[in-house]
Design an enzyme around this catalytic site. Sequence first.
Site: not given
Lengths: 583, 186
Positions: A164, A114-115, A481, A52
């Site tokens: 949802k 969940f999630q 760097m 993502e």
Amino acid sequence: MKREMTGAKMVVQALRDQGVDTVFGYPGGAVLPIYDEVFQQNDIRHILVRHEQGAVHAAEGYARSTGRPGVVLVTSGPGATNAVTGLTDALMDSIPIVVLSGQVPTFMIGSDAFQEADTVGITRPCTKHNWLVKDTDRLPVVIHEAFHVATAGRPGPVLIDIPKDVQFATGTYSGPKAMQTHYQPAVKGDAQEITELVAAMEKARRPIFYTGGGVINSGPAASQLLRELVDATGFPITSTLMGLGAYPASGENWLGMLGMHGLYEANMAMHDCDLMIAIGARFDDRITGRIDAFSPKSRKAHIDIDPSSINKVVKTDIPIVGDVAHVLEDMLKIWKARGRKTEAEAVRKWQDQIGVWRKTNCLNYRNTDKTIQPQYALQRLEALTRERDRYVCTEVGQHQMWAAQFMGFEEPNRWMTSGGLGTMGYGFPASIGVQVAHPDALVINVAGDASWLMNMQEMGTAAQYRLPVKQFILNNERLGMVRQWQELLHGSRYSHSWSESLPDFVKLAEAFGARGILCTDPAQLDDAIREMIEHDGPVILDCVVEKHANCFPMIPSGKAHNEMLLGEAKTEGAIEAGGAVLV
Amino acid sequence: MSALHIKRGATSHSAYNLRPTFSDVEERHTLAVLVENEPGVLARVIGLFSGRGYNIESLTVAEVDHTGHLSRITIVTVGTPQVIEQIKAQLGRIVPVHEVHDLTVEGASVERELAMLKVVGTGDKRVEALRLADIFRASVVDSTLSSFVFEITGAPDKIDAFADLMRPLGLSEIARTGVAALLRGD
């Protein structure tokens, strides 16, 4: 037009009504209804990323190269938390992004489902605004408002969290015209302040334009007006990393980039100017160096659409809140109406002085025919791609600064780099987003070996969509760097700044069905670059470069613009204790 | 800069700029912020203060317009003039924020706070507490044989003074609402 439909259908319809043609995303349990709708239509193309974070950076690449908002679709929990780095990156660089995230159903919110994650809570400080939509009827209104907020005023990322059950439920769809918002940032600058600035320009003897990403965000008209103003006045112009391309690198008043790794002439001109005209730039610490020694003799005008940018870091004498294009248009109008006056003779002398600084040739480096110097690699890349329809992305580090120094940008929206947040791993997914938006263009990601590995999973995306992105990796087997700072600041104790166990990049490319090219010899570099350009598909060019090259010029932390380091010889003890605490 | 230099542009909400912006002197300002009454709006405001390291001395919030769904947040903050200007500009950037007013510079304002103080004691101390409460126009809202709960309204320093007097007389608990403020006049 009002219609009954499910929340999931509304999402697709609202995107369609907003003119969205591409969504970058990754499915999961909490966004399945939306993905089901995505499946059943052909107006909006979905690009399946491999992480993502990659989706948001790809959307940033899309947005920066087109000027249109980038759209991202992710699931709840880890889908949303993985997007956080990209959101923060877009917030720091003012990039319009709309993220749609799934959420557990409303009746399960707060139950540690969940999630489940508190997505609006987590993303509140890294978005311009965000929404949790609990009512399907509100969904289209919020989506339309979200596009407005992302693009109006100073652009930025927004997030809409959609449970949802809201996606499944049916409601009444309303189009973009139904959107009502009080959020209407002013775009016109105050005429009195603009006149004051024009008067200051007429009297300025050592003026300078200091421009930033705001010019590019304001749209193509802003760059056009800037060019007209600069060429008409003959004032020199420098730009931040974010603003490259607004004024052409081939333009006669161009000084090059300023700041920590900016050009000597640009920084000296900033230090000694008597009128600084900051346009869409925010006096970042990478630009100013030591604040109390920053351009001590100048009056400062600051044009910015965000009032909070003004007087945040540096005291402004002439503050102008407004959109760059609108303000520049008024500036030109007023300046012309007052007789197009400048102190031409004094400005010419000032240009002569700048010419003297320019002779320092601050980008000079010692080339060899044994190993590829990174600067040489970028000079060759520039020479062999300059004439093409080209977009350049970078990761973050030395290669990024060298790319900014050695590549020339003639147009806005051609340069995609993570400036504010400095996100390693930005460039590769961004190049994917750019290529999706410009299928026929040459899209190059100038990368370092360490940065590139941070989002290397996106090779899968490049391969799947046959995106011919060119990964130009300056491989020094170091975190260059970090290594440079350790050399300058920490007694050359190179703590964890080398890349052990690097992959064989050629085999890595081949594993994804892409082309891999290895180049270690300066004499072969041109051929390797040509092969990279000509191959019709994704390419990794593993360009093995000098391992210990440092990026100069450099303003050491805690120093002023006129205390630049120009090369290796003068760096010992350059950063004092006070500077060492700065980043 | 003249004493009544009308400030243009930078922060459109404050009409007068009477102070050098980059002074080191810390000032106490009362800000009134009109916000859309939507979920999370207070978290946005508080997050701004904590995220950018600003001070909150007092904060009150309540819906003031039911039909327009507007809430008024009154914040008392301390900072240098530059920080105060930044706070106002940053507040103005928050999307659901409609208006930001700096009551300290926009004109004379009235500030009031409500407090309840529980004073526990018997005998002379109890009598003295009641007498002082009368002087301060505090009213008794609860009493037992060994305690009073006083309600007092006033400027914050008046409440400070009352609390200081109650302390030796058996002050056991204090609850304060924080400051509410309005500009004087029309």
